[in-house]
Design a protein around this motif. Structure first.
Motif, PDB file in Angstrom:
ATOM      1  N   LYS A 102     -21.606  35.780 -29.583  1.00  0.00           N
ATOM      2  CA  LYS A 102     -22.837  36.197 -28.901  1.00  0.00           C
ATOM      3  C   LYS A 102     -23.189  35.235 -27.755  1.00  0.00           C
ATOM      4  O   LYS A 102     -23.778  35.645 -26.752  1.00  0.00           O
ATOM      5  N   TYR A 103     -22.822  33.957 -27.931  1.00  0.00           N
ATOM      6  CA  TYR A 103     -23.143  32.982 -26.875  1.00  0.00           C
ATOM      7  C   TYR A 103     -22.325  33.240 -25.616  1.00  0.00           C
ATOM      8  O   TYR A 103     -22.850  33.154 -24.496  1.00  0.00           O
ATOM      9  N   MET A 104     -21.042  33.554 -25.770  1.00  0.00           N
ATOM     10  CA  MET A 104     -20.215  33.840 -24.598  1.00  0.00           C
ATOM     11  C   MET A 104     -20.699  35.102 -23.888  1.00  0.00           C
ATOM     12  O   MET A 104     -20.683  35.173 -22.643  1.00  0.00           O
ATOM     13  N   ILE A 105     -21.152  36.094 -24.645  1.00  0.00           N
ATOM     14  CA  ILE A 105     -21.729  37.287 -24.025  1.00  0.00           C
ATOM     15  C   ILE A 105     -23.049  36.936 -23.340  1.00  0.00           C
ATOM     16  O   ILE A 105     -23.360  37.449 -22.252  1.00  0.00           O
ATOM     17  N   TYR A 106     -23.829  36.064 -23.959  1.00  0.00           N
ATOM     18  CA  TYR A 106     -25.080  35.606 -23.346  1.00  0.00           C
ATOM     19  C   TYR A 106     -24.822  34.960 -21.991  1.00  0.00           C
ATOM     20  O   TYR A 106     -25.541  35.216 -21.011  1.00  0.00           O
ATOM     21  N   LEU A 107     -23.782  34.119 -21.914  1.00  0.00           N
ATOM     22  CA  LEU A 107     -23.434  33.504 -20.633  1.00  0.00           C
ATOM     23  C   LEU A 107     -22.999  34.560 -19.619  1.00  0.00           C
ATOM     24  O   LEU A 107     -23.352  34.481 -18.435  1.00  0.00           O
ATOM     25  N   LEU A 108     -22.234  35.545 -20.067  1.00  0.00           N
ATOM     26  CA  LEU A 108     -21.779  36.602 -19.167  1.00  0.00           C
ATOM     27  C   LEU A 108     -22.958  37.414 -18.631  1.00  0.00           C
ATOM     28  O   LEU A 108     -22.969  37.795 -17.454  1.00  0.00           O
ATOM     29  N   VAL A 109     -23.960  37.631 -19.470  1.00  0.00           N
ATOM     30  CA  VAL A 109     -25.097  38.461 -19.079  1.00  0.00           C
ATOM     31  C   VAL A 109     -26.109  37.688 -18.247  1.00  0.00           C
ATOM     32  O   VAL A 109     -26.641  38.202 -17.261  1.00  0.00           O
ATOM     33  N   THR A 110     -26.377  36.442 -18.611  1.00  0.00           N
ATOM     34  CA  THR A 110     -27.465  35.690 -17.975  1.00  0.00           C
ATOM     35  C   THR A 110     -26.993  34.585 -17.032  1.00  0.00           C
ATOM     36  O   THR A 110     -27.714  34.241 -16.097  1.00  0.00           O
ATOM     37  N   GLN A 111     -25.812  34.003 -17.272  1.00  0.00           N
ATOM     38  CA  GLN A 111     -25.320  32.905 -16.447  1.00  0.00           C
ATOM     39  C   GLN A 111     -23.873  33.158 -16.011  1.00  0.00           C
ATOM     40  O   GLN A 111     -22.978  32.343 -16.256  1.00  0.00           O
ATOM     41  N   PRO A 112     -23.607  34.279 -15.361  1.00  0.00           N
ATOM     42  CA  PRO A 112     -22.209  34.603 -15.031  1.00  0.00           C
ATOM     43  C   PRO A 112     -21.562  33.625 -14.055  1.00  0.00           C
ATOM     44  O   PRO A 112     -20.336  33.475 -14.053  1.00  0.00           O
ATOM     45  N   SER A 113     -22.365  32.952 -13.235  1.00  0.00           N
ATOM     46  CA  SER A 113     -21.795  32.028 -12.246  1.00  0.00           C
ATOM     47  C   SER A 113     -21.146  30.815 -12.890  1.00  0.00           C
ATOM     48  O   SER A 113     -20.387  30.097 -12.227  1.00  0.00           O
ATOM     49  N   ILE A 114     -21.429  30.572 -14.164  1.00  0.00           N
ATOM     50  CA  ILE A 114     -20.844  29.416 -14.831  1.00  0.00           C
ATOM     51  C   ILE A 114     -19.494  29.749 -15.456  1.00  0.00           C
ATOM     52  O   ILE A 114     -18.792  28.855 -15.934  1.00  0.00           O
ATOM     53  N   LEU A 115     -19.111  31.037 -15.444  1.00  0.00           N
ATOM     54  CA  LEU A 115     -17.852  31.478 -16.048  1.00  0.00           C
ATOM     55  C   LEU A 115     -16.806  31.766 -14.973  1.00  0.00           C
ATOM     56  O   LEU A 115     -17.150  32.169 -13.860  1.00  0.00           O
ATOM     57  N   PRO A 116     -15.529  31.594 -15.291  1.00  0.00           N
ATOM     58  CA  PRO A 116     -14.447  31.880 -14.326  1.00  0.00           C
ATOM     59  C   PRO A 116     -14.104  33.362 -14.287  1.00  0.00           C
ATOM     60  O   PRO A 116     -13.097  33.811 -14.851  1.00  0.00           O
ATOM     61  N   LEU A 117     -14.926  34.153 -13.636  1.00  0.00           N
ATOM     62  CA  LEU A 117     -14.766  35.604 -13.622  1.00  0.00           C
ATOM     63  C   LEU A 117     -13.945  36.057 -12.423  1.00  0.00           C
ATOM     64  O   LEU A 117     -14.072  35.507 -11.326  1.00  0.00           O
ATOM     65  N   SER A 118     -13.128  37.086 -12.636  1.00  0.00           N
ATOM     66  CA  SER A 118     -12.324  37.649 -11.551  1.00  0.00           C
ATOM     67  C   SER A 118     -13.132  38.640 -10.723  1.00  0.00           C
ATOM     68  O   SER A 118     -12.965  38.743  -9.517  1.00  0.00           O
ATOM     69  N   ILE A 119     -13.981  39.416 -11.380  1.00  0.00           N
ATOM     70  CA  ILE A 119     -14.868  40.344 -10.686  1.00  0.00           C
ATOM     71  C   ILE A 119     -16.296  40.067 -11.158  1.00  0.00           C
ATOM     72  O   ILE A 119     -16.510  39.284 -12.080  1.00  0.00           O
ATOM     73  N   SER A 120     -17.264  40.692 -10.526  1.00  0.00           N
ATOM     74  CA  SER A 120     -18.654  40.413 -10.852  1.00  0.00           C
ATOM     75  C   SER A 120     -18.964  40.834 -12.282  1.00  0.00           C
ATOM     76  O   SER A 120     -18.410  41.807 -12.809  1.00  0.00           O
ATOM     77  N   ALA A 121     -19.878  40.072 -12.891  1.00  0.00           N
ATOM     78  CA  ALA A 121     -20.282  40.389 -14.264  1.00  0.00           C
ATOM     79  C   ALA A 121     -20.978  41.741 -14.328  1.00  0.00           C
ATOM     80  O   ALA A 121     -20.822  42.482 -15.304  1.00  0.00           O
ATOM     81  N   ALA A 122     -21.748  42.067 -13.294  1.00  0.00           N
ATOM     82  CA  ALA A 122     -22.463  43.350 -13.293  1.00  0.00           C
ATOM     83  C   ALA A 122     -21.497  44.524 -13.335  1.00  0.00           C
ATOM     84  O   ALA A 122     -21.699  45.494 -14.072  1.00  0.00           O
ATOM     85  N   ALA A 123     -20.407  44.431 -12.554  1.00  0.00           N
ATOM     86  CA  ALA A 123     -19.409  45.504 -12.553  1.00  0.00           C
ATOM     87  C   ALA A 123     -18.722  45.608 -13.909  1.00  0.00           C
ATOM     88  O   ALA A 123     -18.462  46.718 -14.410  1.00  0.00           O
ATOM     89  N   THR A 124     -18.414  44.476 -14.505  1.00  0.00           N
ATOM     90  CA  THR A 124     -17.757  44.479 -15.812  1.00  0.00           C
ATOM     91  C   THR A 124     -18.659  45.095 -16.879  1.00  0.00           C
ATOM     92  O   THR A 124     -18.218  45.910 -17.695  1.00  0.00           O
TER      93      THR A 124
END
Length: 627
Positions: free
Chosen positions: A493-515
């Motif tokens: 749940k914490y990793m999802i929390y970061l994806l939802v609220t703090q996506p800039s801290i994760l190494p994402l290939s595309i935007s969190a909103a699109a995902t």
């Protein structure tokens, strides 16, 4: 109407008095509540501090503007101008609300010049209308106000990212006491490694492994305690006046400021005040008493710092050193026994949102969210994705970071430190095949991989524990260890929390909103049923749950190693994050993108780093198919 006119007239007569009292009240609130946010993620507290932080400056500036536009012939209002400067100087517990305040310190410098000139103008207009003792008292109060306002501006400059990047951490290279052990030795070790921590925070590349820190990692508990203590010290240096008050010039100026206030009070007390209103005299005394009270409380803040204890210990001031140690240990932000970094972690259950499976919400916010979902989606036919923003507000919750989670993080960092990337793949006996099947998905899009594994993990755990409340009842069953299930669920749940609220801290290939939008399509959920089925076929033994908890821990460490230091500096003002703790713990072991040991997600990429000094470490080493 006469009543309303009377109220308006009364307000106009008392406007400046009310403004000054409001400014002082906000300063009291900021002093005592400012230090609470270092270990709290409470939204109401943060909103209150934000409103008070902005409102305090607004009230003081407006009051100065009011004084400059109105003649104060028979009032003491002109004497309050230096106190408004003292208020604009802020409190020792909260100099900056966010990193943006530090980075915009030049704007605060401009405000300093403007407001000081405005206050001097107010004071200049009153020369000749008041007795000499009162004017001299006001001059000393001005000295204190200018120094306090200057302290705030200088502290903001010292906490800015530009200053950190250009500094060589000389403020942290202090002489430290020798021959101490137990908790005192633990504090000394934390202080000794602070220059390296500042280099990490400044994102200076560190290609040499600090041998003393590598040796320290053998004591995992000590290293964890050191990191927690250092996070507290970093917070103090970025968001309070701690760094400025550790300098000789800072201490001298603070002493001058306090002496000036005392002299100003003595002169004011001895001056003739019969011509002034008793209410104005009472307000002025209240401002003096409040200033003395806040200054007295501020004297204890440096005593809470481990730097003060170390300095007193070196100077052989054993009595004061014992007092500093006692106050230091009473501060809940520092002691080893009561470490609070990290204190809470955010939780968001995307699985419940996607599947509507949370039928028994435990919090009022979740009950409200279910009501909104039924009202808008079922009754009005609004698309579910259109109210997802509301779910991100109401469905977020915070839970305690138990010791098992911190131990998992420390254990996995140590394993990664001594794990060799070649010839000996890490054995994942129970979930190895699952990791092998999903590793390409993680490499392609880290966000999608997190969501898929979160969905599979929640389904897996719910299969053997219908709700979180049933876990304690199942604790006696050896095949379902409740502690490990709790770790898996919290990290997921914490990793999802970061994806939802703090996506800039994760190494994402595309935007969190699109995902997140993509995974709200029913057909996409159907595509990950294979992962869910594969995981649910595994036996929920202790070994399986341990590997699942280790998997989530390594995903956290991979994200921490790829994150930027500036993001972690920002998070400290919001109560801190578990990923920040993991990031600094890894930095002590020279792990991360700015260090000698780089972390990759899987061993699918077998290319070696060009720099021979760099070594690759893989979060997941799984056997590859032989050609």
């Amino acid at each position: 109407m006469p009543v309303m006119e009377s109220l308006i007239k009364l307000f106009n007569e008392l406007e400046i008095q009310l403004l000054v009292l409001l400014s002082f009240t906000l300063q009291l609130f900021l002093f005592f509540a400012g230090n609470l946010r270092r270990s709290s993620s409470n939204s109401l507290l943060r909103l209150s501090l934000w409103a008070a932080y902005l409102g305090a400056d607004l009230a003081a500036v407006y009051a100065l503007g009011y004084l400059s536009r109105h003649e104060q012939t028979q009032q003491l209002a002109f004497f309050w101008a230096p106190f408004l400067l003292i208020h604009l100087g802020g409190q020792d517990t909260i100099t900056a609300f966010a990193m943006e305040d530090n980075n915009l310190w030049l704007r605060h410098l401009l405000n300093l010049v403007t407001q000081v000139n405005l206050a001097l103008y107010v004071f200049w207009k009153s020369i000749g209308r008041h007795n000499v003792e009162l004017l001299i008292s006001g001059i000393f109060a001005f000295v204190a106000g200018i120094i306090k306002y200057g302290e705030r501006t200088w502290s903001l400059k010292c906490g800015s990212l530009t200053n950190l990047e250009s500094s060589d951490a000389y403020h942290y290279r202090k002489r430290l006491p020798e021959g101490i052990g137990s908790d005192a030795g633990f504090v000394r070790a934390a202080l000794q490694s602070m220059p390296s921590v500042i280099d990490v925070l400044s994102e200076r590349s560190l290609l040499d492994v600090p041998t003393d820190l590598v040796d320290t990692i053998d004591d995992c508990d000590q290293m964890i305690g050191m990191v927690r203590l250092q996070l507290g010290m970093i917070y103090d240096d970025l968001y309070t006046k701690a760094l400025e008050l550790r300098t000789r010039n800072g201490v001298i100026l603070r002493c001058i400021s306090q002496a000036s206030v005392i002299i100003a009070f003595a002169l004011f007390y001895a001056s003739d005040k019969e011509r002034y209103k008793k209410a104005d005299i009472a307000i002025t005394y209240s401002l003096f008493v409040g200033c003395f009270f806040l200054e007295l409380c501020s004297m204890f803040i440096p005593m809470m710092s481990p730097w003060t204890w170390a300095w007193l210990k070196v100077q052989k001031c054993d009595g004061l050193a014992k007092l500093s140690w006692f106050i230091f240990c009473c501060d809940t932000g520092y002691p080893k026994i009561k470490q609070r970094w990290p204190n809470l972690i955010g939780q968001y259950n995307l699985h419940s949102w996607l599947t509507d499976s949370d039928l028994q919400p435990k919090t009022y916010s979740k009950r409200i969210m279910i009501l909104f979902r039924k009202l808008f989606v079922d009754f009005f036919g609004v698309g579910k994705k259109k109210i997802f923003w509301l779910s991100k507000i109401l469905d977020i919750e915070y839970v305690d970071v138990d010791s098992m989670i911190v131990e998992f993080v420390g254990k996995e960092v140590r394993l990664l430190l001594y794990e060799f990337p070649i010839d000996q793949p890490q054995e994942w006996r129970h979930i190895g095949l699952l990791l092998k099947n999903i590793q390409k998905g993680f490499v392609r899009d880290f966000g999608q991989g997190i969501i898929a594994m979160h969905h599979a993990t929640e389904t897996f755990l719910r299969k053997y524990a219908a709700s979180h409340s049933d876990m304690e009842a199942n604790a006696t069953r050896a095949e379902v260890p409740s502690g490990l299930m709790d770790v898996c669920r919290k990290l997921s749940k914490y990793m999802i929390y970061l994806l939802v609220t703090q996506p800039s801290i994760l190494p994402l290939s595309i935007s969190a909103a699109a995902t997140l939008d993509q995974f709200q399509e029913p057909k996409v959920l159907g595509e990950i049923t294979g992962i869910v089925d594969e995981l649910c076929q595994l036996d929920p033994s202790k070994e399986t749950l341990e590997e699942l908890a280790r998997m989530w821990t390594r995903l956290l460490l991979y994200a921490a190693g790829k994150s930027r230091a500036a993001m972690h500096a920002v998070q400290l003002s919001r109560g801190g994050e578990l990923i920040t703790f993991a990031w600094l713990l890894m930095a002590h072991c020279a792990m991360g993108d700015s260090h000698v040991r780089r972390i990759e997600l899987t061993n699918t990429d077998t290319t070696l780093a060009r720099d021979v000094r760099l070594r690759k470490t893989y979060a997941f080493l799984v056997p590859q198919d032989e050609d």
